[in-house]
Design an enzyme around this catalytic site. Structure first.
Site, mmCIF file in Angstrom:
data_model
loop_
_atom_site.group_PDB
_atom_site.id
_atom_site.type_symbol
_atom_site.label_atom_id
_atom_site.label_comp_id
_atom_site.label_asym_id
_atom_site.label_seq_id
_atom_site.Cartn_x
_atom_site.Cartn_y
_atom_site.Cartn_z
ATOM 1 N N GLU A 1 0.800 -1.225 0.000
ATOM 2 C CA GLU A 1 0.000 0.000 0.000
ATOM 3 C C GLU A 1 0.837 1.281 0.000
ATOM 4 O O GLU A 1 0.854 2.022 1.002
ATOM 5 C CB GLU A 1 -0.973 -0.011 1.184
ATOM 6 N N GLU B 1 -5.524 -8.623 0.438
ATOM 7 C CA GLU B 1 -6.194 -8.315 1.705
ATOM 8 C C GLU B 1 -7.659 -7.992 1.460
ATOM 9 O O GLU B 1 -7.987 -7.248 0.532
ATOM 10 C CB GLU B 1 -5.595 -7.064 2.397
#
Ligand code: FCB
Length: 443
Positions: free
Chosen positions: A169, A354
């Protein structure tokens, strides 16, 4: 439907796994681990819930064997974890902490003994404090040190990794941390944000070169995607949503897949973008073997001229929310993947690295009946199935997270685990969602 029987309609080679990250579970007080900027950020007033930090977290450093059993016994075939940079290089560079290396050595062998595919990540936000104090991701040298750290990891563990991700991320590690101030180092500075948004990607590019030099052929990066929409469809809101989408999504996609940055964000950053940034885009846009998508919710954007620099805010939507206050919007997962494929003519494997929810779990006697979480997983796995039916090459799905853990600024107040953790005793108790996965994965 409120069960996960849909899992049994997936292709045989589809990988179901669960994910964690180093700082959130290991416990940075153990094993001579160096300090990271999360340790120091948490010490400042009002940065994390009750000033909690990851010093002990889930004590996974001590309990990794039991934790790998929880992954295996649930029926998962893969485990996504991250290496802690300060655990192996306490000062970020130079001196090696052999205890750190031997921890990952045991952890990887533990995965392989259990026939779990190791999905490693090099950077899930625990930046060594020494480098953070020199500017962190605002400093052009940090990507260089990241490449050296990558070399150490690849030399020791590369041959045991099923896959390797450079950065988890990059939007969170840059914009959220240097512009919004919500994550370490907690800056609210457009100039720092612009630099960090570039250098975090340069770190990805440099690490990739090192990974290739070790002949690893399954490397990628993990991006967190938000499906971006507007509050009401009017011109100002549309411009705001476009800018938000460019900052959150296209900045990263466009650099990685096309070797360029979106014009509206370049206009916003103006003189703040590092000199000679164009030269770095070649390294940033090297080919990768797969792309990882983390998906949680959508973003509803509204124009707001009071907000400096960007003139926009995120507003609350009407849908049912998780304990994070995030709307549950499974459709968004399909929408963002399809739009990425179209926009960037993607044809590489996709991993859902995720997906999951925080929930106020009911604890009744010995059982934890998190049926909301089961419903969340069902609705998102159902989206993945729809994408597979459209021949979109999704290869895996990882539930976030194996354990309740240190949820960054929210400390231990938000529970994402399939397994409940009592943070006083470190006792692990599988929740109903864990048993639900197990009953179909082990079928
Ligand atoms: C993601 C992070 C992960 C966790 C979840 C809830 O953005 O990668 O560490 O905090 O959100």
């Amino acid at each position: 439907m409120d069960n996960l029987s849909i899992i049994n309609s997936f292709p045989k080679d589809f990988i179901f796994g669960t994910a964690t990250s180093s700082y959130q579970i290991e416990g940075s007080n153990y094993g001579n681990c160096g300090r990271s900027h999360w340790d120091s950020f948490a010490k400042k007033p009002n940065k994390t819930y009750r000033s909690q930090d990851g010093g002990v977290a889930c004590a996974h450093y001590l309990k990794w064997n039991e934790d790998l059993d929880l992954v295996k016994n649930c029926g998962f075939s893969a485990y996504r974890f991250s290496f802690s940079w300060p655990r192996v290089l306490p000062e970020g560079k130079g001196l090696i902490n052999n205890e750190g290396l031997s921890f990952y050595d045991k952890l990887l062998d533990g995965m392989l003994e259990r026939e779990l595919k190791p999905f490693g990540t090099l950077y899930h936000w625990d930046l060594p404090i020494n480098l953070a104090e020199k500017g962190g991701w605002v400093n052009r040298d940090t990507p260089k040190y990241f490449a050296d750290y990558t070399d150490l990891v690849m030399k020791n563990f590369g041959d045991r990794l099923y896959s390797i991700a450079t950065i988890n991320e990059p939007w969170c590690a840059s914009w959220l941390s240097y512009y919004c101030g919500e994550h370490a180092p907690g800056l609210k500075d457009l100039s720092a944000a612009a630099k960090s948004m570039h250098f975090i990607l340069l770190a990805h590019g440099k690490a990739l070169e090192v990974i290739r030099s070790h002949n690893h052929k399954n490397a990628g990066i993990v991006l967190n995607k938000a499906y971006v929409t507007t509050k009401d469809d009017n011109e100002q809101n549309n411009i705001a949503a476009e800018l938000y989408n460019s900052i959150h999504n296209d900045w990263f996609d466009s650099a990685i897949f096309n070797g360029e940055y979106p014009k509206n964000v370049l206009d916003l950053f103006k003189e703040h973008i590092p000199e000679n940034y164009q030269k770095d885009l070649e390294a940033i846009s090297q080919s990768i073997d797969w792309i990882g998508i983390n998906y949680y919710t959508r973003a509803i954007v509204e124009h707001d001229k009071k907000i400096k620099d960007i003139n926009l805010v995120l507003t609350k939507g009407p849908l049912k929310k998780t304990d994070m206050g995030w709307e549950i919007f499974p459709d968004g997962l399909s929408k963002i993947i399809q739009s990425m494929i179209k926009k960037y003519s993607l044809n590489i494997p996709i991993h859902i690295t995720e997906n999951g929810m925080a929930n106020k779990d009911e604890i009744a006697k010995e059982t934890i009946n998190d049926h909301e979480r089961i419903g969340f997983y069902y609705s998102h796995i159902n989206e993945v199935k729809k994408l597979l039916d459209k021949k979109i090459p999704i290869k895996s799905y990882f539930a976030w997270s194996l354990l309740d853990n240190f949820e960054w600024a929210f400390g231990y107040s938000k529970r994402f685990g399939l397994v409940h953790v009592d943070f006083e005793t470190q006792i692990r108790t599988p929740k109903k969602s864990w048993y639900e996965f197990q009953s179909y994965l082990l079928k």
